[in-house]
Design an enzyme around this catalytic site. Structure first.
Site, PDB file in Angstrom:
ATOM      1  N   GLU A  84      -1.688  -8.959   1.729  1.00  0.00           N
ATOM      2  CA  GLU A  84      -1.084  -8.613   3.014  1.00  0.00           C
ATOM      3  C   GLU A  84      -1.138  -9.801   3.961  1.00  0.00           C
ATOM      4  O   GLU A  84      -2.185 -10.438   4.130  1.00  0.00           O
ATOM      5  CB  GLU A  84      -1.811  -7.415   3.633  1.00  0.00           C
ATOM      6  CG  GLU A  84      -1.622  -6.120   2.848  1.00  0.00           C
ATOM      7  CD  GLU A  84      -1.948  -4.898   3.685  1.00  0.00           C
ATOM      8  OE1 GLU A  84      -1.393  -4.769   4.802  1.00  0.00           O
ATOM      9  OE2 GLU A  84      -2.755  -4.077   3.228  1.00  0.00           O
ATOM     10  N   CYS A 118      -1.784  -0.729   0.217  1.00  0.00           N
ATOM     11  CA  CYS A 118      -0.824  -0.994   1.282  1.00  0.00           C
ATOM     12  C   CYS A 118       0.257   0.061   1.168  1.00  0.00           C
ATOM     13  O   CYS A 118       1.010   0.087   0.181  1.00  0.00           O
ATOM     14  CB  CYS A 118      -0.232  -2.397   1.146  1.00  0.00           C
ATOM     15  SG  CYS A 118       1.080  -2.756   2.346  1.00  0.00           S
ATOM     16  N   CYS A 162       2.163   0.183   9.031  1.00  0.00           N
ATOM     17  CA  CYS A 162       1.180   0.298   7.951  1.00  0.00           C
ATOM     18  C   CYS A 162       1.195   1.745   7.470  1.00  0.00           C
ATOM     19  O   CYS A 162       0.878   2.660   8.235  1.00  0.00           O
ATOM     20  CB  CYS A 162      -0.211  -0.091   8.433  1.00  0.00           C
ATOM     21  SG  CYS A 162      -1.506   0.201   7.191  1.00  0.00           S
ATOM     22  N   HIS A 211       8.385  -7.375   2.591  1.00  0.00           N
ATOM     23  CA  HIS A 211       7.673  -7.331   1.314  1.00  0.00           C
ATOM     24  C   HIS A 211       8.453  -8.096   0.256  1.00  0.00           C
ATOM     25  O   HIS A 211       9.681  -7.998   0.187  1.00  0.00           O
ATOM     26  CB  HIS A 211       7.482  -5.889   0.843  1.00  0.00           C
ATOM     27  CG  HIS A 211       6.616  -5.077   1.742  1.00  0.00           C
ATOM     28  ND1 HIS A 211       5.248  -5.006   1.600  1.00  0.00           N
ATOM     29  CD2 HIS A 211       6.916  -4.308   2.817  1.00  0.00           C
ATOM     30  CE1 HIS A 211       4.744  -4.225   2.551  1.00  0.00           C
ATOM     31  NE2 HIS A 211       5.744  -3.802   3.303  1.00  0.00           N
ATOM     32  N   GLY A 225       3.702  -1.301   1.259  1.00  0.00           N
ATOM     33  CA  GLY A 225       3.845  -2.061   0.014  1.00  0.00           C
ATOM     34  C   GLY A 225       4.109  -1.158  -1.177  1.00  0.00           C
ATOM     35  O   GLY A 225       4.891  -1.500  -2.076  1.00  0.00           O
TER      36      GLY A 225
END
Length: 281
Positions: A213, A222, A73, A164, A225
């Site tokens: 997510e 994110c 993360c 992703h 992301g």
């Protein structure tokens, strides 16, 4: 059990000092679910344990709000950097953090004795479809078609340590993310499920992104992301390699250095509050 609630661009997690709080592995998924509950717990997108490590300065052990493990993360790891410096666990302004077997390199900006922002070397983007992973006949899923309940989309799949699927759309602010996000997350073409970014390119240096997510739902930001989004923008010829990614909770500066094939993320890390909670709740 003591905890610290932190957020990066609104992506909020509960942080627990694993040097002090000794919690068995089998209890952690249920604890993460309880603590993350926004009505009966502390409320967060997940729980992150900051642990000792023999491979790096610290380990980040991350759980989603549903109790499932996550490999990485970006917003969370920036907050780890702030936590360990502000709490005196290190006096270094360049540290390493391992998460999901991957070591990341963090540079801390300190103002008045506290970390204000963090730059993270997020490593190399993974584009090989089998390693993202995503099922496709192509070696790489770049602008690849996908059918979601009869509606066609184009996606670019990137792993930044977690999977992703980046989808470019107009009027992203008006999308019903809660309806479409789970259909991407649990689609059969993603064997490990996926995070999904819905992206609107504003100009060559800026884009707006909303994210669903896996294991959590829509969040305000994110980090991985945003990194995947920047890479996908470049791969599709939509932006420059350095781009500001605007999210619901703020914005992150992302740069894909194509010569070294490394992605760098810079953004804030903020303490919301600290407290103590009964582990059993």
């Amino acid at each position: 059990m003591k905890f610290t609630k932190m957020q990066g661009c609104g992506n909020d997690y509960v942080y627990i000092n694993g040097f002090v709080e000794k919690i068995s592995q089998e209890k952690k998924p249920e604890l993460a679910r309880k603590l993350s509950d926004r009505h009966f717990g502390i409320g967060s997108d997940g729980v992150i344990f900051i642990n000792p490590s023999s491979e790096a300065d610290f380990e980040m052990e991350m759980y989603n709000a549903d109790g499932s493990r996550s490999e990485m993360c970006g917003n969370g790891i920036r907050c780890v950097g702030k936590y360990v410096y502000d709490k005196g666990l290190t006096d270094k302004t360049s540290i390493t953090v391992i998460s999901g077997g991957q070591i990341k390199y963090l540079d801390l900006t300190v103002e008045d004795g506290k970390v204000s922002k963090v730059r993270v070397n997020m490593g190399q983007p993974i584009l090989e479809a089998s390693k993202v992973p995503v099922t496709t006949s192509r070696e790489k899923a770049i602008d690849a078609p996908i059918l979601i309940e009869g509606e066609g989309y184009r996606m670019t799949c990137v792993s930044m340590g977690n999977p992703h699927a980046v989808v470019f759309k107009d009027r992203v602010a008006d999308m019903d993310i809660a309806a479409i996000g789970p259909k991407f997350e649990n689609h059969e073409r993603f064997p490990n499920r996926t995070n999904t970014e819905f992206v609107e390119v504003l100009d060559r240096d800026t884009c707006f992104m909303r994210v669903w997510e896996r294991g959590t739902g829509e969040t305000l930001a994110c980090g991985t992301g945003c990194c995947a989004t920047a890479v996908a923008c470049v791969l599709n010829g939509l932006t420059n390699p350095k781009v500001t990614v605007k999210v619901l909770g703020g914005e992150l500066e992302i740069e894909w250095d194509q010569e070294s094939n490394l992605v760098y993320m810079t953004g804030p890390a903020v303490v919301v509050f600290e407290g103590e909670i009964d582990e059993a709740m």
